[in-house]
Scaffold this motif. Structure first.
Motif, PDB file in Angstrom:
ATOM      1  N   ARG A  80      30.871  39.756  40.139  1.00 23.76           N
ATOM      2  CA  ARG A  80      31.599  39.924  41.212  1.00 23.76           C
ATOM      3  C   ARG A  80      30.997  39.747  42.518  1.00 23.76           C
ATOM      4  O   ARG A  80      30.099  40.439  42.873  1.00 23.76           O
ATOM      5  CB  ARG A  80      32.431  41.404  41.213  1.00 23.76           C
ATOM      6  N   GLN A  81      31.282  38.653  43.278  1.00 28.70           N
ATOM      7  CA  GLN A  81      30.921  38.469  44.363  1.00 28.70           C
ATOM      8  C   GLN A  81      31.802  38.119  45.465  1.00 28.70           C
ATOM      9  O   GLN A  81      31.369  37.579  46.732  1.00 28.70           O
ATOM     10  CB  GLN A  81      29.463  37.433  44.374  1.00 28.70           C
ATOM     11  N   GLY A  82      33.095  38.292  45.180  1.00 23.98           N
ATOM     12  CA  GLY A  82      34.140  37.480  46.247  1.00 23.98           C
ATOM     13  C   GLY A  82      34.345  38.543  47.348  1.00 23.98           C
ATOM     14  O   GLY A  82      33.481  39.174  47.977  1.00 23.98           O
ATOM     15  N   SER A  83      35.511  38.392  47.928  1.00 20.46           N
ATOM     16  CA  SER A  83      36.094  39.113  49.064  1.00 20.46           C
ATOM     17  C   SER A  83      36.171  40.633  49.022  1.00 20.46           C
ATOM     18  O   SER A  83      36.060  41.188  49.980  1.00 20.46           O
ATOM     19  CB  SER A  83      37.451  38.403  49.776  1.00 20.46           C
ATOM     20  N   GLU A  84      36.263  40.893  47.850  1.00 21.05           N
ATOM     21  CA  GLU A  84      36.503  42.488  47.559  1.00 21.05           C
ATOM     22  C   GLU A  84      35.132  43.389  47.535  1.00 21.05           C
ATOM     23  O   GLU A  84      34.527  43.285  46.322  1.00 21.05           O
ATOM     24  CB  GLU A  84      37.217  42.910  46.368  1.00 21.05           C
ATOM     25  N   LYS A  85      34.530  43.507  48.518  1.00 19.19           N
ATOM     26  CA  LYS A  85      33.159  44.268  48.422  1.00 19.19           C
ATOM     27  C   LYS A  85      33.081  45.284  47.687  1.00 19.19           C
ATOM     28  O   LYS A  85      31.823  45.662  47.247  1.00 19.19           O
ATOM     29  CB  LYS A  85      32.697  44.302  49.887  1.00 19.19           C
ATOM     30  N   ARG A  86      34.065  45.962  47.454  1.00 21.91           N
ATOM     31  CA  ARG A  86      33.707  47.380  46.733  1.00 21.91           C
ATOM     32  C   ARG A  86      33.631  46.933  45.143  1.00 21.91           C
ATOM     33  O   ARG A  86      33.471  47.945  44.579  1.00 21.91           O
ATOM     34  CB  ARG A  86      35.276  48.199  46.770  1.00 21.91           C
ATOM     35  N   LEU A  87      33.754  45.784  44.879  1.00 22.89           N
ATOM     36  CA  LEU A  87      33.743  45.415  43.459  1.00 22.89           C
ATOM     37  C   LEU A  87      32.131  44.813  43.284  1.00 22.89           C
ATOM     38  O   LEU A  87      31.843  44.376  42.115  1.00 22.89           O
ATOM     39  CB  LEU A  87      34.768  44.532  42.787  1.00 22.89           C
ATOM     40  N   HIS A  88      31.400  44.455  44.101  1.00 21.58           N
ATOM     41  CA  HIS A  88      30.289  43.557  44.200  1.00 21.58           C
ATOM     42  C   HIS A  88      29.309  44.330  43.443  1.00 21.58           C
ATOM     43  O   HIS A  88      29.181  45.297  43.038  1.00 21.58           O
ATOM     44  CB  HIS A  88      29.512  43.642  45.684  1.00 21.58           C
ATOM     45  N   ASP A  89      28.670  43.239  42.561  1.00 23.50           N
ATOM     46  CA  ASP A  89      27.550  43.883  41.785  1.00 23.50           C
ATOM     47  C   ASP A  89      27.955  44.427  40.297  1.00 23.50           C
ATOM     48  O   ASP A  89      27.192  44.687  39.488  1.00 23.50           O
ATOM     49  CB  ASP A  89      26.494  44.627  42.033  1.00 23.50           C
ATOM     50  N   LEU A  90      29.242  44.314  40.074  1.00 22.58           N
ATOM     51  CA  LEU A  90      29.835  44.771  38.991  1.00 22.58           C
ATOM     52  C   LEU A  90      30.325  43.481  38.136  1.00 22.58           C
ATOM     53  O   LEU A  90      30.670  42.407  38.626  1.00 22.58           O
ATOM     54  CB  LEU A  90      31.195  45.586  39.184  1.00 22.58           C
ATOM     55  N   TRP A  91      30.444  43.556  36.840  1.00 20.60           N
ATOM     56  CA  TRP A  91      30.741  42.370  35.990  1.00 20.60           C
ATOM     57  C   TRP A  91      32.092  42.471  35.680  1.00 20.60           C
ATOM     58  O   TRP A  91      32.721  43.596  35.519  1.00 20.60           O
ATOM     59  CB  TRP A  91      30.087  42.229  34.473  1.00 20.60           C
ATOM     60  N   SER A  92      33.028  41.390  35.540  1.00 23.33           N
ATOM     61  CA  SER A  92      34.506  41.340  35.342  1.00 23.33           C
ATOM     62  C   SER A  92      34.687  40.325  34.212  1.00 23.33           C
ATOM     63  O   SER A  92      34.113  39.297  34.015  1.00 23.33           O
ATOM     64  CB  SER A  92      35.234  41.059  36.630  1.00 23.33           C
ATOM     65  N   ILE A  93      35.576  40.641  33.368  1.00 19.29           N
ATOM     66  CA  ILE A  93      36.092  39.846  32.417  1.00 19.29           C
ATOM     67  C   ILE A  93      37.521  39.478  32.631  1.00 19.29           C
ATOM     68  O   ILE A  93      38.292  38.630  32.094  1.00 19.29           O
ATOM     69  CB  ILE A  93      36.179  40.479  31.023  1.00 19.29           C
ATOM     70  N   GLY A  94      37.931  39.605  34.010  1.00 19.25           N
ATOM     71  CA  GLY A  94      39.759  39.476  34.291  1.00 19.25           C
ATOM     72  C   GLY A  94      39.462  38.134  35.525  1.00 19.25           C
ATOM     73  O   GLY A  94      38.770  38.635  36.505  1.00 19.25           O
ATOM     74  N   ILE A  95      40.142  37.155  35.407  1.00 22.83           N
ATOM     75  CA  ILE A  95      40.456  36.096  36.449  1.00 22.83           C
ATOM     76  C   ILE A  95      41.704  36.473  37.103  1.00 22.83           C
ATOM     77  O   ILE A  95      42.510  36.799  36.325  1.00 22.83           O
ATOM     78  CB  ILE A  95      40.318  34.668  35.743  1.00 22.83           C
ATOM     79  N   GLY A  96      41.829  36.721  38.167  1.00 27.61           N
ATOM     80  CA  GLY A  96      43.226  36.804  38.931  1.00 27.61           C
ATOM     81  C   GLY A  96      43.013  37.289  40.461  1.00 27.61           C
ATOM     82  O   GLY A  96      42.022  37.077  40.995  1.00 27.61           O
ATOM     83  N   GLY A  97      44.173  37.645  40.818  1.00 25.31           N
ATOM     84  CA  GLY A  97      44.155  37.740  42.294  1.00 25.31           C
ATOM     85  C   GLY A  97      45.556  38.004  42.738  1.00 25.31           C
ATOM     86  O   GLY A  97      46.457  38.548  41.925  1.00 25.31           O
ATOM     87  N   HIS A  98      45.718  38.386  43.854  1.00 26.05           N
ATOM     88  CA  HIS A  98      47.113  38.593  44.535  1.00 26.05           C
ATOM     89  C   HIS A  98      48.142  37.801  44.530  1.00 26.05           C
ATOM     90  O   HIS A  98      47.963  36.564  44.548  1.00 26.05           O
ATOM     91  CB  HIS A  98      46.967  39.046  45.939  1.00 26.05           C
ATOM     92  N   ILE A  99      49.439  38.178  44.404  1.00 27.11           N
ATOM     93  CA  ILE A  99      50.584  37.445  44.241  1.00 27.11           C
ATOM     94  C   ILE A  99      51.228  37.285  45.880  1.00 27.11           C
ATOM     95  O   ILE A  99      51.338  38.206  46.383  1.00 27.11           O
ATOM     96  CB  ILE A  99      51.824  37.946  43.539  1.00 27.11           C
TER      97      ILE A  99
END
Length: 208
Positions: A80-99
């Protein structure tokens, strides 16, 4: 990328959703018709994201798409390195975003159409190449009130199983995109939603 203060996102009032959907830690297998019908009856609206991110009385609905090999043995993950800074440096297996309201395009404004449009848009934005023939299966929902991010979001979890993992190429947002042995994903510093999504998919395939 859309300005976070101006962006409008799809939300549902927590009180109109079933209580079992909004527990402190929710992992619920479900068919898509049940999910869509319940959300339609609960009624949704588009709310400015800056407001929705602070409103724990609402749940923002997020398509959360997992990529696995056909046998479930390998799962794609990224850092995680995107706009949601609260998730930075964590690994994710989910691709997605807001509707967003743009997902109501083509004259279809029912919840089912909006969610599917948004899910396809997110895949197109996050992946520079994907296998067009692979089916996308809805497998259930995840939600949690443990983290600040989770308390205002609900994940609609989709699963893509592929015979051709090399047919998926990540865009710029999916940093360090790699395929991992599914059973060893717990060794990564996973975001909580990824842990919940793994629990969900494993409940459908207990042998893995």
């Amino acid at each position: 990328m859309m300005n976070k203060n101006k962006e409008q996102v799809l939300c549902i009032d927590r009180k109109t959703l079933p209580a079992s959907w909004v527990t402190q830690r929710t992992v619920l297998p479900m068919d898509f018709a049940t999910f869509a019908d319940t959300c339609t009856k609960a009624k949704f609206s588009f709310v400015r994201r800056g407001i929705a991110e602070e409103d724990k009385l609402k749940k923002q609905i997020i398509p959360y798409i997992l990529l696995q090999t056909a046998d479930g043995g390998m799962t794609a993950a990224y850092s995680r390195q995107g706009s949601e800074k609260r998730l930075h440096d964590l690994w994710s297996i989910g691709i997605g975003g807001h509707i967003n309201p743009e997902d109501t395009a083509m004259g279809a404004d029912g919840f089912e159409s909006i969610l599917k449009n948004g899910m396809q848009r997110e895949l197109d934005e996050e992946l520079t190449r994907r296998v067009s023939g692979d089916s996308i299966e809805f497998i259930g929902i995840i939600s949690e009130d443990i983290t600040p991010v989770g308390s205002v979001h609900m994940g609609a979890v989709f699963l893509i199983r592929t015979q051709n993992p090399e047919g998926y190429l990540p865009g710029d947002e999916l940093h360090s995109f790699t395929w991992h042995t599914t059973q060893k994903l717990s060794q990564l510093n996973l975001e909580l939603w990824s842990e919940l999504a793994l629990e969900l998919v494993n409940s459908l395939n207990p042998a893995l």
